[in-house]
Design a protein around this motif. Structure first.
Motif, PDB file in Angstrom:
ATOM      1  N   TYR A 219       1.347  -1.085   0.086  1.00  0.00           N
ATOM      2  CA  TYR A 219      -0.171  -0.028  -0.555  1.00  0.00           C
ATOM      3  C   TYR A 219       1.089   1.130   0.439  1.00  0.00           C
ATOM      4  CZ  TYR A 219       0.697  -0.009   4.996  1.00  0.00           C
ATOM      5  OH  TYR A 219       1.365   0.446   6.300  1.00  0.00           O
ATOM      6  N   THR A 220       0.285   2.336  -0.287  1.00  0.00           N
ATOM      7  CA  THR A 220       1.037   3.295  -0.181  1.00  0.00           C
ATOM      8  C   THR A 220       0.504   4.665   0.061  1.00  0.00           C
ATOM      9  OG1 THR A 220       2.344   3.088  -2.618  1.00  0.00           O
ATOM     10  CG2 THR A 220       1.714   5.343  -1.800  1.00  0.00           C
ATOM     11  N   VAL A 221       0.399   5.372   1.287  1.00  0.00           N
ATOM     12  CA  VAL A 221       0.283   6.649   1.930  1.00  0.00           C
ATOM     13  C   VAL A 221       0.237   7.265   1.429  1.00  0.00           C
ATOM     14  CG1 VAL A 221      -0.695   7.423   4.659  1.00  0.00           C
ATOM     15  CG2 VAL A 221       0.297   4.896   4.195  1.00  0.00           C
ATOM     16  N   ILE A 222      -1.382   8.183   1.178  1.00  0.00           N
ATOM     17  CA  ILE A 222      -0.763   9.618   0.263  1.00  0.00           C
ATOM     18  C   ILE A 222      -1.964  10.670   1.101  1.00  0.00           C
ATOM     19  CG2 ILE A 222      -1.547  10.985  -1.517  1.00  0.00           C
ATOM     20  CD1 ILE A 222      -0.980   8.059  -3.033  1.00  0.00           C
ATOM     21  N   ASP A 223      -1.785  11.517   2.300  1.00  0.00           N
ATOM     22  CA  ASP A 223      -1.688  12.674   2.946  1.00  0.00           C
ATOM     23  C   ASP A 223      -2.581  12.076   3.855  1.00  0.00           C
ATOM     24  OD1 ASP A 223      -0.849  14.790   1.912  1.00  0.00           O
ATOM     25  OD2 ASP A 223      -2.382  15.525   0.205  1.00  0.00           O
ATOM     26  N   GLY A 224      -1.696  10.534   4.337  1.00  0.00           N
ATOM     27  CA  GLY A 224      -3.298   9.394   5.674  1.00  0.00           C
ATOM     28  C   GLY A 224      -3.673   8.939   5.159  1.00  0.00           C
ATOM     29  N   GLN A 225      -3.826   8.423   3.800  1.00  0.00           N
ATOM     30  CA  GLN A 225      -5.501   7.791   3.138  1.00  0.00           C
ATOM     31  C   GLN A 225      -4.871   6.791   2.284  1.00  0.00           C
ATOM     32  OE1 GLN A 225      -7.631   9.134   0.110  1.00  0.00           O
ATOM     33  NE2 GLN A 225      -9.156   8.268   0.595  1.00  0.00           N
ATOM     34  N   LYS A 226      -4.616   5.801   2.750  1.00  0.00           N
ATOM     35  CA  LYS A 226      -4.405   3.499   2.774  1.00  0.00           C
ATOM     36  C   LYS A 226      -4.398   4.222   1.309  1.00  0.00           C
ATOM     37  CE  LYS A 226      -2.862   0.087   4.773  1.00  0.00           C
ATOM     38  NZ  LYS A 226      -3.852  -1.294   6.101  1.00  0.00           N
ATOM     39  N   PHE A 227      -4.031   3.668   0.302  1.00  0.00           N
ATOM     40  CA  PHE A 227      -4.198   2.505  -0.821  1.00  0.00           C
ATOM     41  C   PHE A 227      -3.661   1.618  -1.314  1.00  0.00           C
ATOM     42  CE2 PHE A 227      -6.435   6.617  -3.219  1.00  0.00           C
ATOM     43  CZ  PHE A 227      -6.103   7.632  -1.871  1.00  0.00           C
ATOM     44  N   GLU A 228      -4.706   0.601  -1.014  1.00  0.00           N
ATOM     45  CA  GLU A 228      -4.163  -0.787  -1.061  1.00  0.00           C
ATOM     46  C   GLU A 228      -3.910  -1.347  -2.590  1.00  0.00           C
ATOM     47  OE1 GLU A 228      -5.606  -2.205   2.955  1.00  0.00           O
ATOM     48  OE2 GLU A 228      -6.996  -2.318   1.196  1.00  0.00           O
ATOM     49  N   TRP A 229      -2.959  -1.898  -3.074  1.00  0.00           N
ATOM     50  CA  TRP A 229      -2.527  -2.321  -4.337  1.00  0.00           C
ATOM     51  C   TRP A 229      -1.597  -4.011  -4.009  1.00  0.00           C
ATOM     52  CZ3 TRP A 229       2.542  -2.435  -3.947  1.00  0.00           C
ATOM     53  CH2 TRP A 229       3.076  -2.224  -3.260  1.00  0.00           C
ATOM     54  N   GLU A 230      -2.449  -4.077  -5.445  1.00  0.00           N
ATOM     55  CA  GLU A 230      -1.645  -5.405  -6.159  1.00  0.00           C
ATOM     56  C   GLU A 230      -1.934  -5.413  -7.180  1.00  0.00           C
ATOM     57  OE1 GLU A 230      -4.343  -8.375  -5.917  1.00  0.00           O
ATOM     58  OE2 GLU A 230      -6.105  -6.799  -5.980  1.00  0.00           O
TER      59      GLU A 230
END
Ligand code: GTQ
Length: 372
Positions: free
Chosen positions: A297-308
């Motif tokens: 995942y990448t945290v962008i401005d406090g929001q978690k973006f889970e990826w695969e």
């Protein structure tokens, strides 16, 4: 007494209204909105799942044929935060990404435009992109340049559907009112160079024929950048090479200048080993990411973006971000960005996040299509 108090409230109101009618404005109220203390933008992050994109692209395979019904068969990523302003095809304020599908035997005709373009191969083999008459065959993980105003076309000689990502500086060129497009007078530009010529010429060492002119600075003398080379170089990197914010990271370059492969679109491959997490920072340039391999995942401005594997996400300008590999295998993240433009204009600036040992607090987790 403040000077404005020499006028009555009514006189003042009349003054400001009159000014507005004349299409004039008082800088003493508005300077802070124009010359802001930090970058102000309306680009929000977003993430698309590969299986969704792939299904829509594949369906387009039944609906239309490139060269006949359309110039290209592409499903593009639309940032929902920018469509409100009518900005069609914007992933960030400067960058566009589309997923192009060619079915076996199909081709997309030759054209050129003032936008710079890069390709990143997702699925399939035995298709080529020809740039100014030189074919470069594309394999998964390869990056192919079609620099601004070069003639380019695509053809698929293989047997399975071929998917790749197109990255163009659509928003940048539109904002600068500099878009030009022209189809080639025929379906195909004359093939002039041997296949994969520039890739071979620069693949291990760098060579030219005795009577060949020296490589110009622009565009890059290489069009095809092979994934196996990038992977080899990433695997040679040691702990001392780790970038605190990007992990093991390699930029694609133009060997004639040492600068970015494309003069306006920056390209980078990052590797994160199992469990590796980077520290947060932010920078002026924006980027679009594609997950070649792995989960995390990448945290962008406090929001978690889970990826695969296969997913795409938007990194807006001036937004704090950090990446984590949560899987047991290596992660490979490909991204393209507008850093070369920001650097040329002397606008690039970055800032490390120093609080909390360089890690943001996660306040929410993004869910596609609900968090708009
Ligand atoms: O393949 O030349 O996704 O011109 C958008 C514009 C692909 C291409 C896109 C293009 C192309």
């Amino acid at each position: 007494m403040a000077k404005q108090e020499v006028l009555t409230q009514e006189e003042l109101d009349q003054y400001y209204e009159g000014m507005k009618k004349e299409h004039l404005g008082p800088l003493w109220y508005d300077l802070g909105h124009m010359v802001t203390k930090e970058p102000v933008h309306d680009v929000k992050p977003y993430l698309w799942k590969w299986e969704t994109i792939r299904a829509y692209a594949l369906k387009a395979g039944d609906l239309l044929e490139p060269g006949k019904d359309a110039e290209r068969r592409v499903v593009y990523l639309q940032n929902p935060s920018l469509i409100e302003r009518g900005l069609i095809g914007y992933g960030t304020h400067t960058l566009y990404a589309g997923i192009q599908l060619l079915m076996p035997g199909e081709s997309a005709p030759s054209h050129h435009h003032s936008q710079s373009a890069i390709r990143f191969v997702i699925e399939g083999e035995q298709a080529y992109t020809a740039v100014n008459g030189e074919k470069t065959y594309m394999e998964r993980g390869d990056m192919i340049l079609t620099p601004a105003w070069t003639w380019h076309e695509h053809k698929h000689e293989g047997t399975e559907p071929m998917f790749w990502m197109d990255g163009l500086d659509v928003g940048l060129v539109r904002t600068l009112a500099a878009s030009f497009f022209e189809p080639y007078e025929e379906e195909s530009y004359p093939m002039e160079a041997p296949e994969n010529y520039s890739t071979q010429q620069f693949s291990m060492g760098a060579f030219k024929k005795l009577n060949e002119p020296a490589a110009p600075d622009y565009p890059s003398p290489i069009f095809g950048y092979k994934f196996n080379r990038v992977k080899y170089l990433l695997d040679q990197m040691t702990e001392g090479d780790i970038d605190p914010f990007d992990g093991y990271a390699i930029e694609y370059i133009n060997p004639a200048t040492g600068g970015p492969a494309d003069s306006r679109i920056g390209t980078m491959m990052q590797k994160l080993t199992s469990g590796q997490y980077t520290k947060a920072h932010r920078h002026v340039h924006s980027a679009i990411y594609h997950v070649l391999e792995g989960t995390g995942y990448t945290v962008i401005d406090g929001q978690k973006f889970e990826w695969e594997k296969g997913d795409f996400f938007i990194l807006p300008p001036w937004s704090r971000h950090e990446h984590v590999n949560t899987g047991s295998d290596d992660v490979y993240l490909f991204s393209f960005n507008d850093k070369p433009v920001m650097e040329k204009l002397e606008l690039e600036f970055s800032e490390e996040y120093k609080e909390n040992d360089g890690h943001q607090r996660i306040e929410s987790t993004f869910v596609p299509n609900t968090d708009v």
